[in-house]
Design a protein around this motif. Structure first.
Motif, PDB file in Angstrom:
ATOM      1  N   LEU A 183      -8.121 -53.975 -40.933  1.00 19.93           N
ATOM      2  CA  LEU A 183      -9.140 -54.572 -40.066  1.00 19.93           C
ATOM      3  C   LEU A 183     -10.502 -54.624 -40.764  1.00 19.93           C
ATOM      4  O   LEU A 183     -11.213 -55.630 -40.693  1.00 19.93           O
ATOM      5  N   MET A 184     -10.850 -53.537 -41.457  1.00 20.31           N
ATOM      6  CA  MET A 184     -12.127 -53.494 -42.174  1.00 20.31           C
ATOM      7  C   MET A 184     -12.151 -54.549 -43.281  1.00 20.31           C
ATOM      8  O   MET A 184     -13.149 -55.255 -43.469  1.00 20.31           O
ATOM      9  N   ALA A 185     -11.038 -54.655 -44.010  1.00 22.38           N
ATOM     10  CA  ALA A 185     -10.963 -55.650 -45.087  1.00 22.38           C
ATOM     11  C   ALA A 185     -11.117 -57.055 -44.533  1.00 22.38           C
ATOM     12  O   ALA A 185     -11.793 -57.902 -45.129  1.00 22.38           O
ATOM     13  N   HIS A 186     -10.509 -57.304 -43.372  1.00 21.34           N
ATOM     14  CA  HIS A 186     -10.623 -58.635 -42.759  1.00 21.34           C
ATOM     15  C   HIS A 186     -12.079 -58.948 -42.433  1.00 21.34           C
ATOM     16  O   HIS A 186     -12.582 -60.049 -42.720  1.00 21.34           O
ATOM     17  N   ALA A 187     -12.765 -57.976 -41.839  1.00 22.24           N
ATOM     18  CA  ALA A 187     -14.181 -58.189 -41.474  1.00 22.24           C
ATOM     19  C   ALA A 187     -15.023 -58.475 -42.721  1.00 22.24           C
ATOM     20  O   ALA A 187     -15.847 -59.398 -42.730  1.00 22.24           O
ATOM     21  N   TYR A 188     -14.814 -57.700 -43.777  1.00 21.73           N
ATOM     22  CA  TYR A 188     -15.595 -57.898 -45.007  1.00 21.73           C
ATOM     23  C   TYR A 188     -15.225 -59.204 -45.704  1.00 21.73           C
ATOM     24  O   TYR A 188     -16.074 -59.872 -46.296  1.00 21.73           O
ATOM     25  N   SER A 189     -13.934 -59.586 -45.645  1.00 23.73           N
ATOM     26  CA  SER A 189     -13.530 -60.876 -46.214  1.00 23.73           C
ATOM     27  C   SER A 189     -14.228 -62.020 -45.489  1.00 23.73           C
ATOM     28  O   SER A 189     -14.683 -62.979 -46.109  1.00 23.73           O
ATOM     29  N   LYS A 190     -14.317 -61.910 -44.171  1.00 23.18           N
ATOM     30  CA  LYS A 190     -14.952 -62.944 -43.353  1.00 23.18           C
ATOM     31  C   LYS A 190     -16.463 -62.985 -43.605  1.00 23.18           C
ATOM     32  O   LYS A 190     -17.049 -64.050 -43.817  1.00 23.18           O
ATOM     33  N   GLY A 263     -14.144 -73.353 -43.229  1.00 25.79           N
ATOM     34  CA  GLY A 263     -13.516 -74.018 -42.090  1.00 25.79           C
ATOM     35  C   GLY A 263     -14.322 -75.225 -41.649  1.00 25.79           C
ATOM     36  O   GLY A 263     -15.318 -75.610 -42.279  1.00 25.79           O
ATOM     37  N   GLU A 264     -13.911 -75.818 -40.526  1.00 23.17           N
ATOM     38  CA  GLU A 264     -14.600 -77.016 -40.011  1.00 23.17           C
ATOM     39  C   GLU A 264     -16.046 -76.728 -39.639  1.00 23.17           C
ATOM     40  O   GLU A 264     -16.889 -77.619 -39.652  1.00 23.17           O
ATOM     41  N   ASP A 265     -16.322 -75.455 -39.296  1.00 26.05           N
ATOM     42  CA  ASP A 265     -17.694 -75.084 -38.928  1.00 26.05           C
ATOM     43  C   ASP A 265     -18.576 -74.819 -40.149  1.00 26.05           C
ATOM     44  O   ASP A 265     -19.746 -74.444 -40.022  1.00 26.05           O
ATOM     45  N   GLY A 266     -18.000 -75.015 -41.348  1.00 25.75           N
ATOM     46  CA  GLY A 266     -18.778 -74.789 -42.565  1.00 25.75           C
ATOM     47  C   GLY A 266     -18.845 -73.336 -42.988  1.00 25.75           C
ATOM     48  O   GLY A 266     -19.389 -73.008 -44.037  1.00 25.75           O
ATOM     49  N   LEU A 267     -18.279 -72.437 -42.159  1.00 27.43           N
ATOM     50  CA  LEU A 267     -18.303 -71.000 -42.476  1.00 27.43           C
ATOM     51  C   LEU A 267     -17.013 -70.607 -43.200  1.00 27.43           C
ATOM     52  O   LEU A 267     -15.972 -71.255 -43.017  1.00 27.43           O
ATOM     53  N   PRO A 268     -17.083 -69.521 -43.996  1.00 32.56           N
ATOM     54  CA  PRO A 268     -15.882 -69.127 -44.747  1.00 32.56           C
ATOM     55  C   PRO A 268     -14.708 -68.775 -43.831  1.00 32.56           C
ATOM     56  O   PRO A 268     -14.882 -68.107 -42.818  1.00 32.56           O
ATOM     57  N   ILE A 269     -13.526 -69.272 -44.194  1.00 36.11           N
ATOM     58  CA  ILE A 269     -12.280 -68.762 -43.611  1.00 36.11           C
ATOM     59  C   ILE A 269     -11.976 -67.504 -44.425  1.00 36.11           C
ATOM     60  O   ILE A 269     -12.003 -67.558 -45.653  1.00 36.11           O
ATOM     61  N   PRO A 270     -11.745 -66.362 -43.768  1.00 41.19           N
ATOM     62  CA  PRO A 270     -11.583 -65.145 -44.572  1.00 41.19           C
ATOM     63  C   PRO A 270     -10.492 -65.286 -45.632  1.00 41.19           C
ATOM     64  O   PRO A 270      -9.352 -65.615 -45.291  1.00 41.19           O
ATOM     65  N   PRO A 271     -10.825 -65.077 -46.919  1.00 43.88           N
ATOM     66  CA  PRO A 271      -9.797 -65.104 -47.974  1.00 43.88           C
ATOM     67  C   PRO A 271      -9.027 -63.786 -47.941  1.00 43.88           C
ATOM     68  O   PRO A 271      -9.289 -62.860 -48.705  1.00 43.88           O
ATOM     69  N   TYR A 272      -8.064 -63.713 -47.032  1.00 43.25           N
ATOM     70  CA  TYR A 272      -7.465 -62.431 -46.638  1.00 43.25           C
ATOM     71  C   TYR A 272      -5.962 -62.605 -46.513  1.00 43.25           C
ATOM     72  O   TYR A 272      -5.484 -63.606 -45.979  1.00 43.25           O
ATOM     73  N   ALA A 273      -5.204 -61.634 -47.030  1.00 43.25           N
ATOM     74  CA  ALA A 273      -3.738 -61.687 -46.895  1.00 43.25           C
ATOM     75  C   ALA A 273      -3.181 -60.271 -46.784  1.00 43.25           C
ATOM     76  O   ALA A 273      -3.809 -59.313 -47.234  1.00 43.25           O
ATOM     77  N   VAL A 274      -1.999 -60.169 -46.164  1.00 40.15           N
ATOM     78  CA  VAL A 274      -1.273 -58.895 -46.092  1.00 40.15           C
ATOM     79  C   VAL A 274       0.202 -59.199 -46.372  1.00 40.15           C
ATOM     80  O   VAL A 274       0.754 -60.168 -45.846  1.00 40.15           O
ATOM     81  N   TYR A 275       0.821 -58.364 -47.221  1.00 37.44           N
ATOM     82  CA  TYR A 275       2.244 -58.524 -47.545  1.00 37.44           C
ATOM     83  C   TYR A 275       2.977 -57.194 -47.382  1.00 37.44           C
ATOM     84  O   TYR A 275       2.394 -56.121 -47.570  1.00 37.44           O
ATOM     85  N   ASN A 276       4.273 -57.297 -47.080  1.00 39.29           N
ATOM     86  CA  ASN A 276       5.173 -56.146 -47.179  1.00 39.29           C
ATOM     87  C   ASN A 276       5.714 -56.069 -48.607  1.00 39.29           C
ATOM     88  O   ASN A 276       6.046 -57.105 -49.193  1.00 39.29           O
ATOM     89  N   ILE A 277       5.817 -54.853 -49.152  1.00 40.12           N
ATOM     90  CA  ILE A 277       6.633 -54.656 -50.367  1.00 40.12           C
ATOM     91  C   ILE A 277       7.655 -53.576 -50.047  1.00 40.12           C
ATOM     92  O   ILE A 277       7.328 -52.396 -49.918  1.00 40.12           O
ATOM     93  N   GLY A 278       8.886 -54.017 -49.880  1.00 43.20           N
ATOM     94  CA  GLY A 278       9.978 -53.094 -49.579  1.00 43.20           C
ATOM     95  C   GLY A 278      11.276 -53.661 -50.102  1.00 43.20           C
ATOM     96  O   GLY A 278      11.328 -54.794 -50.579  1.00 43.20           O
ATOM     97  N   ASN A 279      12.321 -52.876 -50.008  1.00 47.52           N
ATOM     98  CA  ASN A 279      13.614 -53.298 -50.557  1.00 47.52           C
ATOM     99  C   ASN A 279      14.361 -54.235 -49.615  1.00 47.52           C
ATOM    100  O   ASN A 279      15.371 -54.805 -49.986  1.00 47.52           O
ATOM    101  N   SER A 280      13.873 -54.347 -48.386  1.00 45.78           N
ATOM    102  CA  SER A 280      14.519 -55.091 -47.290  1.00 45.78           C
ATOM    103  C   SER A 280      16.024 -54.797 -47.215  1.00 45.78           C
ATOM    104  O   SER A 280      16.843 -55.677 -47.037  1.00 45.78           O
ATOM    105  N   ASN A 281      16.341 -53.522 -47.375  1.00 55.09           N
ATOM    106  CA  ASN A 281      17.734 -53.069 -47.311  1.00 55.09           C
ATOM    107  C   ASN A 281      17.743 -51.606 -46.878  1.00 55.09           C
ATOM    108  O   ASN A 281      17.930 -50.709 -47.701  1.00 55.09           O
ATOM    109  N   PRO A 282      17.510 -51.331 -45.573  1.00 52.90           N
ATOM    110  CA  PRO A 282      17.367 -49.929 -45.156  1.00 52.90           C
ATOM    111  C   PRO A 282      18.651 -49.127 -45.342  1.00 52.90           C
ATOM    112  O   PRO A 282      19.737 -49.622 -45.082  1.00 52.90           O
ATOM    113  N   GLU A 283      18.476 -47.899 -45.819  1.00 57.27           N
ATOM    114  CA  GLU A 283      19.611 -47.014 -46.092  1.00 57.27           C
ATOM    115  C   GLU A 283      19.603 -45.875 -45.082  1.00 57.27           C
ATOM    116  O   GLU A 283      18.554 -45.306 -44.778  1.00 57.27           O
ATOM    117  N   ASN A 284      20.789 -45.547 -44.601  1.00 60.17           N
ATOM    118  CA  ASN A 284      20.929 -44.398 -43.716  1.00 60.17           C
ATOM    119  C   ASN A 284      20.619 -43.111 -44.484  1.00 60.17           C
ATOM    120  O   ASN A 284      21.022 -42.953 -45.630  1.00 60.17           O
TER     121      ASN A 284
END
Length: 361
Positions: A183-190, A263-284
């Motif tokens: 959330l903090m990163a989003h605010a600062y990106s914006k 954006g259309e209002d001339g203000l920055p669209i936050p240059p912000y992204a979030v990704y998962n990094i996982g194996n996408s194969n959960p093990e018991n």
């Protein structure tokens, strides 16, 4: 996406004596030389400091091989604002990778102060320093990459976890601090147009990892002949991700910053992204313990006739823990052409062999 060339850049990595941080330093030295890396770590004793010192010695060995690259290690704390400002002033990093944090779900219940200091105040200091890196029209930071965590998903019932999911119900203070970083990163990106990318890591394991993680703690206990406790009566599933896969993902993400645009209002669209990094194969967890035990015998850490059954105890869930973690990594595949692929057996084999050497078993 803005493409970034890492060679000849200055990269500031916090938590550089940590598990992921030290491996990232090694990978960048090996593949991106010439590069200038500035590492920060407070070397706290949350776990055995000799492991952190071993990681730093591995980096020293690597630096001597790549003499056109520079590596500076600074012992200090993220929560020390004056120090962070001085590092930005002195080195003017092009890319910042914030991996320094107080880790661990259970420890956040007994020692919440450490989490507020490192994960909240420390991250605020990084954001402020990034913001002021543009002062006076300077080029400043091109990309801030920071560690979030799969724990932000809390007890979400929908699996696999997607970054599109709502994550407003953390079940530990650790998870709450990681969500607040996003959330903090989003605010600062914006507000300040800082390109930032958060990475939600899923149960990272491997050689020279953290002793508070299950696979490492289990190994220590089995070696001492103690009983290992398997939570939720073995009905836990974890998306175990080998450290080399995590590091490869981080390295690729560093090279692709969210694009600055208005954006259309001339203000920055936050240059912000979030990704998962996982194996996408959960093990018991029970399967995981089975593979771990086989690899510990194979590496001669434990004798062939070791009676694992008598050293296992199935117990109830711990506060703050979740029954399943499972990453949807389709966005990472789409944008960076990368998907973790190391099998659990291969990863635990590497760990068992490191463990035998490090502890001279």
């Amino acid at each position: 996406m803005q493409s970034i060339e890492l060679k000849n850049k200055t990269v500031f990595i916090t938590g550089s004596a940590g598990f992921i941080g030290s491996n990232l330093v090694l990978e960048l030295l090996r593949t991106q030389s010439p590069i200038h890396i500035v590492g920060l770590d407070n070397m706290n004793d949350y776990y055995d400091v000799s492991i952190k010192e071993w990681r730093l010695s591995e980096i020293e060995k690597c630096v001597s091989e790549y003499d056109e690259s520079k590596y500076q290690f600074i012992k200090g704390d993220l929560a020390d604002k004056a120090l962070i400002d001085q590092i930005f002033n002195d080195y003017k990093p092009d890319i910042v990778v914030n991996l320094g944090a107080q880790a661990g779900v259970r420890y956040s219940i007994s020692n919440p102060d450490a989490y507020i200091q490192s994960n909240m105040i420390g991250f605020y200091n990084i954001l402020e320093a990034c913001r002021h890196s543009y002062d006076g029209g300077a080029k400043g930071v091109e990309h801030l990459v920071y560690a979030s965590s799969s724990s932000v998903y809390g007890t979400n019932k929908k699996v696999p976890y997607s970054t599109e999911d709502k994550v407003d119900n953390p079940v530990s203070l650790y998870a709450a601090t990681k969500k607040s970083n996003e959330l903090m990163a989003h605010a600062y990106s914006k507000l300040y147009n800082i390109p930032s990318t958060g990475l939600r890591f899923f149960t990272v394991y491997g050689p020279a990892g953290r002793p508070d993680m299950a696979y490492f703690g289990f190994t220590n206990k089995l070696l001492k002949g103690e009983t290992i406790q398997i939570f939720n009566y073995g009905n836990c599933k974890r998306d175990f991700t080998y450290v080399d896969d995590i590091v490869e993902g981080v390295k690729r993400v560093m090279q692709g910053a969210p694009e600055r645009k208005n954006g259309e209002d001339g203000l920055p669209i936050p240059p912000y992204a979030v990704y998962n990094i996982g194996n996408s194969n959960p093990e018991n967890l029970l399967d995981f313990v089975q593979i771990l035990s086989e690899e510990l015998v194979r590496a001669k850490v434990l004798p062939e006739d070791y009676d694992f059954e008598s050293h296992k105890e199935l117990v109830a869930m711990q506060p703050g823990d979740v029954p399943v973690t499972y990453a949807d990594t389709s966005a990472l595949e789409r944008d960076f052409g990368f998907k973790p692929s190391t099998s659990l057996r291969d990863g635990l084999r590497q760990f068992a062999e490191w463990y035998r050497e490090f502890y001279r078993v």
